[in-house]
Design a protein around this motif. Structure first.
Motif, PDB file in Angstrom:
ATOM      1  N   GLU A  11       0.817  -1.216   0.000  1.00 53.72           N
ATOM      2  CA  GLU A  11       0.000   0.000   0.000  1.00 53.72           C
ATOM      3  C   GLU A  11       0.848   1.263   0.000  1.00 53.72           C
ATOM      4  OE1 GLU A  11      -2.876  -0.277  -0.885  1.00 53.72           O
ATOM      5  OE2 GLU A  11      -3.382  -2.306  -0.338  1.00 53.72           O
ATOM      6  N   ALA A  14       1.396   1.513  -3.618  1.00 52.32           N
ATOM      7  CA  ALA A  14       0.129   1.675  -4.348  1.00 52.32           C
ATOM      8  C   ALA A  14      -0.486   3.057  -4.156  1.00 52.32           C
ATOM      9  CB  ALA A  14      -0.861   0.599  -3.910  1.00 52.32           C
ATOM     10  N   GLU A  46      -8.395   7.407  -6.078  1.00 48.93           N
ATOM     11  CA  GLU A  46      -7.643   6.154  -5.962  1.00 48.93           C
ATOM     12  C   GLU A  46      -6.503   6.312  -4.955  1.00 48.93           C
ATOM     13  OE1 GLU A  46      -4.619   3.721  -8.778  1.00 48.93           O
ATOM     14  OE2 GLU A  46      -6.576   4.152  -9.666  1.00 48.93           O
ATOM     15  N   GLU A  50      -6.089   4.169  -1.522  1.00 51.46           N
ATOM     16  CA  GLU A  50      -4.878   3.413  -1.203  1.00 51.46           C
ATOM     17  C   GLU A  50      -4.257   3.890   0.110  1.00 51.46           C
ATOM     18  OE1 GLU A  50      -4.075   0.745  -2.601  1.00 51.46           O
ATOM     19  OE2 GLU A  50      -4.587   0.821  -4.719  1.00 51.46           O
ATOM     20  N   GLU A 101      -1.443  -3.759  -9.043  1.00 48.63           N
ATOM     21  CA  GLU A 101      -2.746  -4.062  -8.439  1.00 48.63           C
ATOM     22  C   GLU A 101      -3.048  -5.556  -8.535  1.00 48.63           C
ATOM     23  OE1 GLU A 101      -4.007  -2.000  -6.596  1.00 48.63           O
ATOM     24  OE2 GLU A 101      -3.679   0.002  -7.367  1.00 48.63           O
ATOM     25  N   GLU A 102      -2.654  -6.174  -9.629  1.00 50.80           N
ATOM     26  CA  GLU A 102      -2.844  -7.622  -9.768  1.00 50.80           C
ATOM     27  C   GLU A 102      -2.033  -8.366  -8.711  1.00 50.80           C
ATOM     28  OE1 GLU A 102      -4.628 -10.936 -10.985  1.00 50.80           O
ATOM     29  OE2 GLU A 102      -5.086  -8.973 -11.833  1.00 50.80           O
ATOM     30  N   GLU A 152      -8.753  -3.148  -4.864  1.00 50.35           N
ATOM     31  CA  GLU A 152      -7.586  -3.375  -5.721  1.00 50.35           C
ATOM     32  C   GLU A 152      -8.018  -3.862  -7.100  1.00 50.35           C
ATOM     33  OE1 GLU A 152      -5.099  -2.028  -4.729  1.00 50.35           O
ATOM     34  OE2 GLU A 152      -4.720  -2.402  -2.631  1.00 50.35           O
ATOM     35  N   HIS A 155      -9.165  -0.841  -8.976  1.00 53.42           N
ATOM     36  CA  HIS A 155      -8.026  -0.026  -9.412  1.00 53.42           C
ATOM     37  C   HIS A 155      -7.306  -0.663 -10.590  1.00 53.42           C
ATOM     38  CE1 HIS A 155      -7.770   1.577  -5.004  1.00 53.42           C
ATOM     39  NE2 HIS A 155      -8.789   2.092  -5.653  1.00 53.42           N
ATOM     40  N   ARG A 156      -7.169  -1.993 -10.541  1.00 55.16           N
ATOM     41  CA  ARG A 156      -6.535  -2.712 -11.662  1.00 55.16           C
ATOM     42  C   ARG A 156      -7.301  -2.447 -12.958  1.00 55.16           C
ATOM     43  NH1 ARG A 156      -7.891  -8.600 -11.359  1.00 55.16           N
ATOM     44  NH2 ARG A 156      -9.853  -7.609 -11.911  1.00 55.16           N
TER      45      ARG A 156
END
Length: 159
Positions: A11, A14, A46, A50, A101-102, A152, A155-156
């Protein structure tokens, strides 16, 4: 296997791209006298989301002083690298975020497996998470990891 610490480190990284992208698009919008089509707000939202993940996992993991120092270092290096990447190719920068994100989704899935096996104690959710995600008062760490993982995934897909 300290998933709370791992989540905190993820995080930390991210939380940077949305702020960098939002800031650079904001400046571009000001220079060109153009609207962003809502993209600036999306990226800044976003970044805030995060940041709340980070604040939540800091409550969960109770980082040691050297882990906090590592957060500072990792964020400083990543911020500058991502800033330069975004300047050179915003498309590439967003692609990198999609991959990060993945990785976060995978990490949170592993976190959930450990919670379900009982390897990690399913403690009550921190108050910050209950307030931010409007979770029921009796929510647990598992509930928090579920909503964070869903964030997540979103976001991805956006990136």
């Amino acid at each position: 296997r300290r998933y709370g610490c791992r989540a905190m480190m993820l995080e930390t990284v991210a939380a940077v791209p949305g702020m960098v992208g939002g800031m650079l698009l904001h400046c571009k919008s000001l220079r060109r006298f153009e609207h962003s089509g809502g993209w600036i707000k999306t990226l800044l939202d976003e970044a805030e989301n995060e940041r709340m993940h980070l604040m939540t996992f800091m409550e969960v993991s109770q980082p040691r002083w050297y882990e906090r120092a590592l957060v500072f270092t990792v964020q400083g290096v990543f911020f500058n690298a991502y800033f330069l990447a975004y300047l050179s190719s915003p498309k590439l920068a967003h692609r990198v975020v999609g991959y990060l994100e993945e990785e976060a989704i995978h990490s949170y899935t592993e976190f959930l497996k450990e919670l379900d096996k009982g390897t990690i104690e399913n403690v009550p959710a921190p108050a910050i998470a209950i307030d931010y995600w409007r979770l029921p008062a009796d929510s647990t760490l598992r509930d928090v990891v579920m909503v964070v993982r869903a964030d997540e995934a979103h976001h991805r897909d956006v990136n």
